[in-house]
Design an enzyme around this catalytic site. Structure first.
Site, PDB file in Angstrom:
ATOM      1  N   ILE A  34      -4.012  13.585   5.452  1.00 26.78           N
ATOM      2  CA  ILE A  34      -4.796  12.371   5.231  1.00 26.78           C
ATOM      3  C   ILE A  34      -4.157  11.546   4.120  1.00 26.78           C
ATOM      4  O   ILE A  34      -3.779  12.082   3.085  1.00 26.78           O
ATOM      5  CB  ILE A  34      -6.244  12.712   4.810  1.00 26.78           C
ATOM      6  CG1 ILE A  34      -6.895  13.641   5.826  1.00 26.78           C
ATOM      7  CG2 ILE A  34      -7.061  11.449   4.632  1.00 26.78           C
ATOM      8  CD1 ILE A  34      -8.188  14.245   5.339  1.00 26.78           C
ATOM      9  N   CYS A  35      -4.044  10.256   4.340  1.00 26.49           N
ATOM     10  CA  CYS A  35      -3.661   9.317   3.277  1.00 26.49           C
ATOM     11  C   CYS A  35      -4.614   8.131   3.403  1.00 26.49           C
ATOM     12  O   CYS A  35      -5.621   8.209   4.097  1.00 26.49           O
ATOM     13  CB  CYS A  35      -2.194   8.905   3.387  1.00 26.49           C
ATOM     14  SG  CYS A  35      -1.804   7.920   4.842  1.00 26.49           S
ATOM     15  N   ARG A  36      -4.299   7.040   2.779  1.00 29.47           N
ATOM     16  CA  ARG A  36      -5.212   5.889   2.823  1.00 29.47           C
ATOM     17  C   ARG A  36      -5.378   5.348   4.240  1.00 29.47           C
ATOM     18  O   ARG A  36      -6.479   5.153   4.717  1.00 29.47           O
ATOM     19  CB  ARG A  36      -4.728   4.780   1.881  1.00 29.47           C
ATOM     20  CG  ARG A  36      -5.739   3.634   1.760  1.00 29.47           C
ATOM     21  CD  ARG A  36      -5.236   2.517   0.867  1.00 29.47           C
ATOM     22  NE  ARG A  36      -4.046   1.869   1.395  1.00 29.47           N
ATOM     23  CZ  ARG A  36      -4.051   0.927   2.334  1.00 29.47           C
ATOM     24  NH1 ARG A  36      -5.188   0.514   2.841  1.00 29.47           N
ATOM     25  NH2 ARG A  36      -2.928   0.394   2.756  1.00 29.47           N
ATOM     26  N   GLY A  38      -3.129   6.459   7.103  1.00 31.73           N
ATOM     27  CA  GLY A  38      -2.626   7.352   8.144  1.00 31.73           C
ATOM     28  C   GLY A  38      -1.118   7.345   8.307  1.00 31.73           C
ATOM     29  O   GLY A  38      -0.565   8.223   8.962  1.00 31.73           O
ATOM     30  N   MET A  63      -8.128   7.678   5.186  1.00 34.53           N
ATOM     31  CA  MET A  63      -9.379   7.590   4.431  1.00 34.53           C
ATOM     32  C   MET A  63     -10.135   6.301   4.740  1.00 34.53           C
ATOM     33  O   MET A  63     -11.351   6.252   4.596  1.00 34.53           O
ATOM     34  CB  MET A  63      -9.104   7.695   2.925  1.00 34.53           C
ATOM     35  CG  MET A  63      -8.712   9.084   2.460  1.00 34.53           C
ATOM     36  SD  MET A  63      -9.946  10.371   2.807  1.00 34.53           S
ATOM     37  CE  MET A  63     -11.222   9.955   1.619  1.00 34.53           C
TER      38      MET A  63
END
Length: 74
Positions: A34-36, A38, A63
């Site tokens: 997961i990152c901000r 994708g 996220m």
């Protein structure tokens, strides 16, 4: 969302020690990346698969698309 999903391990792909931190993980476990948005998590997951991780998944939308609970990183 500001914060992380509870229980998450925060390993920044832009950190110079990223590869070392990934090497320390158990390859038999399942990982949800997961990152901000994708994009970075997809790159991290692709790297993990290239070195032998079999169970790597990317949260589509990152996220920004997560509607669950978050906690402040420690």
């Amino acid at each position: 969302h500001e914060g992380i999903i509870e229980g998450a391990i925060n390993i920044d792909i832009r950190n110079q020690y990223f590869q070392d931190r990934i090497e320390e993980l158990d390859r038999s476990k399942h990982y949800l990346m997961i990152c901000r948005s994708g994009a970075r998590s997809m790159q991290a997951g692709m790297y993990m698969e290239s070195i032998g991780f079999s169970h790597v998944y990317n949260l589509e939308g990152g996220m920004m698309g997560w509607d669950g609970e978050v906690v402040r990183p420690s």
